[in-house]
Design an enzyme around this catalytic site. Sequence first.
Site, short mmCIF file in Angstrom:
data_model
loop_
_atom_site.label_atom_id
_atom_site.label_comp_id
_atom_site.label_asym_id
_atom_site.label_seq_id
_atom_site.Cartn_x
_atom_site.Cartn_y
_atom_site.Cartn_z
N CYS A 87 0.87 -1.17 0.00
CA CYS A 87 0.00 0.00 0.00
C CYS A 87 0.91 1.22 0.00
CB CYS A 87 -0.94 -0.03 1.21
SG CYS A 87 -0.09 -0.03 2.79
N ALA A 88 0.45 2.32 0.51
CA ALA A 88 1.25 3.54 0.41
C ALA A 88 2.45 3.56 1.35
CB ALA A 88 0.38 4.77 0.71
#
Length: 644
Positions: A26-27
């Site tokens: 994810c980020a």
Amino acid sequence: MNYEQDAKLIVKAVGGNTNIISVAHCATRLRFVLKDEASVDEKALESLDVVKGTFSTNGQYQIIIGAGTVNMVCDEVSKIIGQQTNEGENKEEPKQKGHLVQRGVKLLSDIFVPIIPAIVAGGLLMGLYNVLSAPFFEGGTMSIIQMYPQFEGLATMLNTFSNAPFTFLPILIGFSATKKFGGNPFLGAAMGMIMVHPDLLNAYNLGKPEFTAPIWNLFGLQIEAIGYQGTVLPVLLVSWILATIEKKLHKVTPSWLDNLTTPLVAIMITGFLTFLFVGPAMRAVGDGISFGITWVYQTLGFVGGALFGGFYAPIVITGMHHSFIAIETQLIADAATTGGSFIFVTASMSNVAQGAAVLAVLLITKNEKIKSLCSASGISALLGITEPAMFGVNLKLRYPFIAACIGSACGSAWIAFTKTLAIALGAAGLPGFISVHPSHWLQFGIGLVISMAVAFVLTLVLGKREALKAEGSKETQPLVAHEEENEITEGIKGNVSIALPLSGVVKPIEESSDPVFAQKTMGDGILVLPTDGMVYAPEDCRIKFVFPTKHAIGLTTKSGVSLLIHCGIDTVQLEGKGYETFVEQGDVVKKGTLLLKFDIAAIQAAGYAIETPVVVTNLKEGHQLENIVKGSLAYGTEAFTIVG
């Protein structure tokens, strides 16, 4: 930075190629699905500069790397294991949901978490009623309402208010569970209403000689019309059956008949199955589980209490504690038989022990960053919220966590020895008194003191021991937090004011539901509950990255501040649905430029939180956030100041 070398070391530390089922990111973090998490070398991972932290949840082993770096490391990991990634997301990952126990825990969590506020409200109201009605004045013979009859009407109202969520519990569970199983939640609520209909014998009167269950004569078959007030297991299975029948009917019923016949047939079939087979069988199972757990706890006495209390915090780390919600609800709903819940009081012992350990660290650490985290997270843990304390301090330093577990074991042993139980749900910590019968307040208070004192003293002792060991081996003082790597060449110059990039309600970052943000692993910042889903440039800036699934964006302002704006929690799973971006990596934009927008309603409908952390990822030693403005603010308003 050598991402290829970092990736090789990470792959080796998680058990090698053969132990990896899939990897995605994810980020901020790598998300591994592993065959055997026991093969992970935690010490090897912690020794890597690129790794900011690790934890396991919902069948994923997550390694915190940081925005702007995690995608590069993930690409290198994917090359090593021979996996093709789709812009950083493995399409097969959603299918990997962990083993059966993990899936069961997550299922119960998803069903019960939405209805917890209603149960807690009823529990706390029950606590207020008990304060008014318990005879603990004049030698235990008089209650407040006996001494002051003018409060009797208030007490009666509170009793009605408090009983409602438990009496009609099948309606709440029916709605939530049917929705989770993919059916119409309103049909689930309707089925719950049928199970507590006034024409049925109230389940709380079952077994009393003065009450007789009505009988339905179904073609010669005698069926007792007994309600399911306060039950859990029957309505869970009934909801699954209802959702399954409904989905099957949708597939075979012509569209012009679907809306008319599907609800009718689904409710009718499920209703008959409920009162003929499912309800009576699951009622017996639920009663058996409650009785069995209570018997074991009471039989083992203080030994059982110590074991459960000592292992409660590790259970919380795994997420398994969510599975206790169903058991605890059943214990409290059937308090006339069980006496109440030992789970709540044990959780209270564990929470205050974690808080006391953190406050002890506050006294012995010389690191200002840790002091700041300890003061906030310690008080939070004493009040019942332990994630910032456990993940932010105790697990990092290890010895406070061990001390807290021992303190919890000691306090829980006392609680079990004195047979102190909760008769309502609430905040598991110092406020827990209101959930305990007033006659047990003294025992509960003594348990809290024991837990806190043992955890506090042991943390001081173990902390000094660790400091001496570090001094003797000339290692870095363990009370100094791991410094995050400065991810940009531009540094923060002087005191800087940061404007809000989106409109919404601003809260402290510690209130985030994601422990990675709450414990400030990625950096300090604020939490925004957005009102319109529009994200703007807070000042002239350069776009560092736009995440492929569009839910996160990184930028560097002209004053040298590196910001991560993460729109929603776990929204990477949406794969860009509901998001639209208007800039690309490398763009230089002016203040007020629209960067991205997201559909708040669509994201919430998909079951994800819209809370948006805005995090400064390049704070240096000596820098800190000050003058944080809280409350409802419009974008462009000054949100906080960085002082250094």
